[in-house]
Write a protein that holds these residues in place. Structure first.
Motif, mmCIF file in Angstrom:
data_model
loop_
_atom_site.group_PDB
_atom_site.id
_atom_site.type_symbol
_atom_site.label_atom_id
_atom_site.label_comp_id
_atom_site.label_asym_id
_atom_site.label_seq_id
_atom_site.Cartn_x
_atom_site.Cartn_y
_atom_site.Cartn_z
ATOM 1 N N LEU A 82 -7.986 -20.064 57.409
ATOM 2 C CA LEU A 82 -7.447 -19.653 58.712
ATOM 3 C C LEU A 82 -6.964 -18.209 58.754
ATOM 4 C CD1 LEU A 82 -5.281 -22.768 59.582
ATOM 5 C CD2 LEU A 82 -7.616 -22.289 60.272
ATOM 6 N N ASN A 83 -6.775 -17.606 57.604
ATOM 7 C CA ASN A 83 -6.128 -16.300 57.528
ATOM 8 C C ASN A 83 -6.785 -15.252 58.431
ATOM 9 O OD1 ASN A 83 -4.177 -14.486 56.466
ATOM 10 N ND2 ASN A 83 -5.785 -13.611 55.204
ATOM 11 N N ASN A 84 -8.090 -15.082 58.363
ATOM 12 C CA ASN A 84 -8.748 -14.026 59.148
ATOM 13 C C ASN A 84 -8.542 -14.211 60.645
ATOM 14 O OD1 ASN A 84 -9.641 -12.802 56.843
ATOM 15 N ND2 ASN A 84 -11.659 -13.731 56.905
ATOM 16 N N ASP A 85 -8.694 -15.453 61.120
ATOM 17 C CA ASP A 85 -8.548 -15.690 62.563
ATOM 18 C C ASP A 85 -7.107 -15.483 63.018
ATOM 19 O OD1 ASP A 85 -11.254 -16.374 63.133
ATOM 20 O OD2 ASP A 85 -10.915 -18.292 62.128
ATOM 21 N N ILE A 86 -6.163 -15.964 62.260
ATOM 22 C CA ILE A 86 -4.753 -15.810 62.633
ATOM 23 C C ILE A 86 -4.351 -14.339 62.594
ATOM 24 C CG2 ILE A 86 -2.378 -16.366 61.991
ATOM 25 C CD1 ILE A 86 -3.722 -18.837 62.983
ATOM 26 N N VAL A 87 -4.748 -13.639 61.565
ATOM 27 C CA VAL A 87 -4.421 -12.212 61.442
ATOM 28 C C VAL A 87 -5.046 -11.433 62.596
ATOM 29 C CG1 VAL A 87 -4.824 -10.140 60.050
ATOM 30 C CG2 VAL A 87 -4.011 -12.222 58.965
ATOM 31 N N PHE A 88 -6.283 -11.761 62.958
ATOM 32 C CA PHE A 88 -6.941 -11.081 64.072
ATOM 33 C C PHE A 88 -6.161 -11.311 65.368
ATOM 34 C CE2 PHE A 88 -10.107 -10.600 67.420
ATOM 35 C CZ PHE A 88 -10.619 -9.357 67.097
ATOM 36 N N LEU A 90 -2.986 -12.046 65.670
ATOM 37 C CA LEU A 90 -1.705 -11.333 65.580
ATOM 38 C C LEU A 90 -1.880 -9.832 65.773
ATOM 39 C CD1 LEU A 90 -0.060 -13.190 62.589
ATOM 40 C CD2 LEU A 90 0.621 -13.305 64.980
ATOM 41 N N ASN A 91 -2.943 -9.282 65.223
ATOM 42 C CA ASN A 91 -3.181 -7.841 65.367
ATOM 43 C C ASN A 91 -3.501 -7.466 66.806
ATOM 44 O OD1 ASN A 91 -2.697 -7.400 62.682
ATOM 45 N ND2 ASN A 91 -4.837 -7.364 62.109
ATOM 46 N N ARG A 92 -4.114 -8.366 67.536
ATOM 47 C CA ARG A 92 -4.443 -8.075 68.933
ATOM 48 C C ARG A 92 -3.192 -8.067 69.807
ATOM 49 N NH1 ARG A 92 -10.050 -8.224 70.097
ATOM 50 N NH2 ARG A 92 -9.289 -7.269 71.991
ATOM 51 N N LYS A 93 -2.113 -8.605 69.296
ATOM 52 C CA LYS A 93 -0.860 -8.651 70.050
ATOM 53 C C LYS A 93 -0.393 -7.243 70.412
ATOM 54 C CE LYS A 93 3.725 -10.277 69.164
ATOM 55 N NZ LYS A 93 4.573 -11.061 68.305
ATOM 56 N N SER A 94 -0.511 -6.307 69.485
ATOM 57 C CA SER A 94 -0.067 -4.943 69.772
ATOM 58 C C SER A 94 -0.943 -4.294 70.853
ATOM 59 C CB SER A 94 -0.075 -4.097 68.505
ATOM 60 O OG SER A 94 -1.372 -4.027 67.969
ATOM 61 N N GLU A 95 -2.238 -4.602 70.834
ATOM 62 C CA GLU A 95 -3.135 -4.048 71.869
ATOM 63 C C GLU A 95 -2.732 -4.510 73.255
ATOM 64 O OE1 GLU A 95 -7.348 -4.578 71.382
ATOM 65 O OE2 GLU A 95 -7.172 -4.310 69.219
ATOM 66 N N ILE A 96 -2.479 -5.810 73.368
ATOM 67 C CA ILE A 96 -2.155 -6.350 74.688
ATOM 68 C C ILE A 96 -0.750 -5.920 75.125
ATOM 69 C CG2 ILE A 96 -1.264 -8.588 73.964
ATOM 70 C CD1 ILE A 96 -3.717 -8.298 76.760
ATOM 71 N N ASN A 97 0.151 -5.706 74.182
ATOM 72 C CA ASN A 97 1.508 -5.280 74.533
ATOM 73 C C ASN A 97 1.549 -3.847 75.053
ATOM 74 O OD1 ASN A 97 2.972 -7.614 74.134
ATOM 75 N ND2 ASN A 97 3.231 -7.225 71.955
ATOM 76 N N ARG A 98 0.585 -3.029 74.648
ATOM 77 C CA ARG A 98 0.532 -1.660 75.175
ATOM 78 C C ARG A 98 0.286 -1.661 76.678
ATOM 79 N NH1 ARG A 98 -3.825 1.450 72.190
ATOM 80 N NH2 ARG A 98 -4.582 -0.616 71.801
ATOM 81 N N LEU A 123 -9.895 -6.691 79.352
ATOM 82 C CA LEU A 123 -9.230 -7.992 79.349
ATOM 83 C C LEU A 123 -10.230 -9.130 79.167
ATOM 84 C CD1 LEU A 123 -6.565 -7.431 82.131
ATOM 85 C CD2 LEU A 123 -6.162 -7.711 79.683
ATOM 86 N N ASN A 124 -11.404 -8.979 79.758
ATOM 87 C CA ASN A 124 -12.426 -10.007 79.608
ATOM 88 C C ASN A 124 -12.883 -10.101 78.146
ATOM 89 O OD1 ASN A 124 -14.186 -12.008 80.309
ATOM 90 N ND2 ASN A 124 -15.752 -10.620 81.080
ATOM 91 N N LYS A 125 -13.148 -8.952 77.514
ATOM 92 C CA LYS A 125 -13.555 -8.953 76.096
ATOM 93 C C LYS A 125 -12.429 -9.465 75.208
ATOM 94 C CE LYS A 125 -17.036 -5.375 76.355
ATOM 95 N NZ LYS A 125 -17.535 -4.112 75.844
ATOM 96 N N PHE A 126 -11.200 -9.063 75.524
ATOM 97 C CA PHE A 126 -10.045 -9.532 74.772
ATOM 98 C C PHE A 126 -9.940 -11.050 74.851
ATOM 99 C CE2 PHE A 126 -5.617 -10.795 74.593
ATOM 100 C CZ PHE A 126 -5.178 -10.172 73.439
ATOM 101 N N HIS A 127 -10.084 -11.561 76.051
ATOM 102 C CA HIS A 127 -9.975 -13.004 76.293
ATOM 103 C C HIS A 127 -11.070 -13.777 75.544
ATOM 104 C CE1 HIS A 127 -8.341 -16.298 78.637
ATOM 105 N NE2 HIS A 127 -9.566 -16.697 78.853
ATOM 106 N N VAL A 128 -12.280 -13.268 75.584
ATOM 107 C CA VAL A 128 -13.404 -13.925 74.906
ATOM 108 C C VAL A 128 -13.181 -13.942 73.391
ATOM 109 C CG1 VAL A 128 -15.872 -13.684 74.360
ATOM 110 C CG2 VAL A 128 -15.087 -13.495 76.725
ATOM 111 N N SER A 129 -12.758 -12.809 72.829
ATOM 112 C CA SER A 129 -12.538 -12.772 71.379
ATOM 113 C C SER A 129 -11.352 -13.660 70.985
ATOM 114 C CB SER A 129 -12.316 -11.342 70.897
ATOM 115 O OG SER A 129 -11.104 -10.831 71.371
ATOM 116 N N PHE A 130 -10.332 -13.730 71.828
ATOM 117 C CA PHE A 130 -9.188 -14.594 71.582
ATOM 118 C C PHE A 130 -9.627 -16.055 71.488
ATOM 119 C CE2 PHE A 130 -5.491 -16.867 73.627
ATOM 120 C CZ PHE A 130 -4.670 -16.833 72.525
#
Length: 192
Positions: A82-88, A90-98, A123-130
Motif C-alpha cells: 500500500l505504501n506507494n498509493d498512500i504516499v502518492f 498524501l503528496n497530492r494533499k499539498s497540491e490541492i491545498n495550494r 481538478l479532473n486529472k487530480f480526481h482521476v488519479s486520486f
C-alpha cells in the motif's frame, strides 16, 4: 487492524508475565529457599506454580509463533503493497491545498508538469488519479484492516469524491473533505 493493536498491547503484558514465569522456574529449580513450612503441602504448591509457569511459557511460545509473527508479517507485507498509493495520495494533499489560497474563477490556470492548464482540467486529472490510487488500494480489500477499509470506502462514496469534480464553488469543501479523509487514512496506515 484493531486486533493487531490488541496483539501489540498484549505482547507487552505477556512479556512481564513471561519474565516472572522464567524467574519462578529458575527459583524453584535452582534456589534452595522453599516456601515456609507454615503452608501445608508446600511441595505440592511449588509443583503447581512450577507447572503453571511452564504452561504459560509454552502458551506464550504458541501464541508468538502462531498468532503474533503471522500478523506482524502480514502487516509488513501489506504496508509495502500500500505504501506507494498512500504516499502518492498524501503528496497530492499539498497540491490541492495550494488551491485554497487562490481566488477561483473559470480562467485560473494551474502549473502541472511545467505547463499551464485550466483549473477544471487540473481538478479532473487530480480526481482521476486520486480514484486510481484508491482503486489500487482496494485490490487487496480482503487483506486490509477493517478500519482502513472503512475509511477508504467512505472516501470512495463521499459526495465530493463520487463523480468528476466540476463545481468550482464547492472547491473549499472538496479540499476540506480531502484533507480530513486523507489524514484519517494516514493515521490508519501508520497503525499497520
Amino acid at each position: 487492524m484493531i486486533a493487531k493493536i490488541k496483539y501489540n498491547c498484549k505482547m507487552k503484558k505477556i512479556d512481564n508475565i513471561l519474565i516472572l514465569s522464567i524467574f519462578i522456574i529458575f527459583w524453584i529449580d535452582y534456589i534452595p529457599y522453599k516456601f515456609p513450612s507454615i503452608i501445608d503441602n508446600s511441595d505440592k504448591l511449588e509443583m503447581t506454580i512450577y507447572n503453571l509457569s511452564l504452561a504459560y511459557i509454552a502458551g506464550y511460545m504458541f501464541y508468538y509463533i502462531n498468532v503474533y509473527l503471522p500478523e506482524h508479517k502480514k502487516s509488513r507485507v501489506l504496508k509495502r503493497i500500500l505504501n506507494n498509493d498512500i504516499v502518492f495520495i498524501l503528496n497530492r494533499k499539498s497540491e490541492i491545498n495550494r488551491l485554497k489560497c487562490v481566488v477561483i474563477d473559470e480562467n485560473v490556470e494551474v502549473v502541472m508538469n511545467g505547463k499551464y492548464i485550466p483549473i477544471r482540467v487540473f481538478l479532473n486529472k487530480f480526481h482521476v488519479s486520486f480514484h486510481r490510487n484508491l482503486d489500487s488500494i482496494l485490490i487487496v480489500r480482503e487483506r486490509l484492516p477493517v478500519e482502513l477499509l472503512r475509511i477508504i470506502l467512505i472516501i470512495k462514496k463521499h459526495p465530493h469524491f463520487i463523480s468528476k469534480f466540476t463545481n468550482l464553488k464547492e472547491l473549499d469543501k472538496y479540499i476540506e473533505s480531502y484533507n480530513t479523509h486523507v489524514n484519517k487514512l494516514n493515521e490508519e496506515f501508520l497503525k499497520l
